[in-house]
Design a protein around this motif. Structure first.
Motif, PDB file in Angstrom:
ATOM      1  N   GLY A 127       6.723   5.781  -0.172  1.00  0.00           N
ATOM      2  CA  GLY A 127       7.785   4.779  -0.246  1.00  0.00           C
ATOM      3  C   GLY A 127       7.287   3.533  -0.948  1.00  0.00           C
ATOM      4  O   GLY A 127       6.756   3.595  -2.050  1.00  0.00           O
ATOM      5  N   ASP A 128       7.412   2.376  -0.280  1.00  0.00           N
ATOM      6  CA  ASP A 128       6.968   1.099  -0.846  1.00  0.00           C
ATOM      7  C   ASP A 128       5.499   0.800  -0.555  1.00  0.00           C
ATOM      8  O   ASP A 128       4.960  -0.176  -1.059  1.00  0.00           O
ATOM      9  N   GLU A 129       4.869   1.630   0.272  1.00  0.00           N
ATOM     10  CA  GLU A 129       3.475   1.388   0.621  1.00  0.00           C
ATOM     11  C   GLU A 129       2.543   1.992  -0.426  1.00  0.00           C
ATOM     12  O   GLU A 129       2.785   3.082  -0.929  1.00  0.00           O
ATOM     13  N   ARG A 130       1.492   1.261  -0.732  1.00  0.00           N
ATOM     14  CA  ARG A 130       0.481   1.743  -1.689  1.00  0.00           C
ATOM     15  C   ARG A 130      -0.890   1.314  -1.186  1.00  0.00           C
ATOM     16  O   ARG A 130      -1.093   0.154  -0.838  1.00  0.00           O
ATOM     17  N   TYR A 131      -1.804   2.253  -1.141  1.00  0.00           N
ATOM     18  CA  TYR A 131      -3.185   1.982  -0.761  1.00  0.00           C
ATOM     19  C   TYR A 131      -4.095   2.389  -1.911  1.00  0.00           C
ATOM     20  O   TYR A 131      -3.950   3.474  -2.460  1.00  0.00           O
ATOM     21  N   GLU A 132      -5.027   1.514  -2.240  1.00  0.00           N
ATOM     22  CA  GLU A 132      -6.085   1.832  -3.197  1.00  0.00           C
ATOM     23  C   GLU A 132      -7.395   1.617  -2.454  1.00  0.00           C
ATOM     24  O   GLU A 132      -7.699   0.511  -2.037  1.00  0.00           O
TER      25      GLU A 132
END
Length: 127
Positions: A37-42
């Motif tokens: 969804g709108d979550e992003r992890y790097e």
């Protein structure tokens, strides 16, 4: 996973148990990218083991050293046999891009045509 447990989100990963792959040109560790969804992890693996070979990385995972981040196509058999377990299956990872570059000529060699056909079919299985 017996040591760390199975994470439900990238934020739950113990970065010291995440084993990295280096970029050949720079030597930098490749980041792990997850989206939902709108979550992003790097994330950048923080383990003591960093290699420049996916084969070595997969073999390490088969020995139980920790978490790895590789294209699914490389571990399909190990997942099917239960030797490896997929984590974070609800999260989208970076897309593997394939590029084929060859000279444009009036007549394309049959070998090149067959290879292009093979890669096109292979790429369709990745999606």
């Amino acid at each position: 996973m017996e040591r760390c447990g199975k994470p439900d989100s990238p934020a739950e990963l113990d970065l010291k148990q995440c084993y990295g792959l280096t970029r050949t040109a720079t030597g930098n560790v490749r980041q792990w990218v997850f989206e939902q969804g709108d979550e992003r992890y790097e994330l950048e693996p923080q383990s003591n083991l960093v290699v420049n070979s996916t084969v070595t990385l997969i073999q390490s995972a088969l020995q139980g050293v920790g978490f790895i981040y590789v294209p699914r196509i490389l571990v399909t058999d190990h997942l099917a046999s239960g030797k490896l377990v997929q984590c974070l299956g609800d999260w989208q990872t970076a897309v593997l891009k394939l590029f084929l570059v060859y000279p444009k000529t009036r007549f394309t060699a049959p070998k090149v045509r067959e290879f292009v056909k093979y890669l096109t079919e292979f790429e369709s299985h990745l999606q």
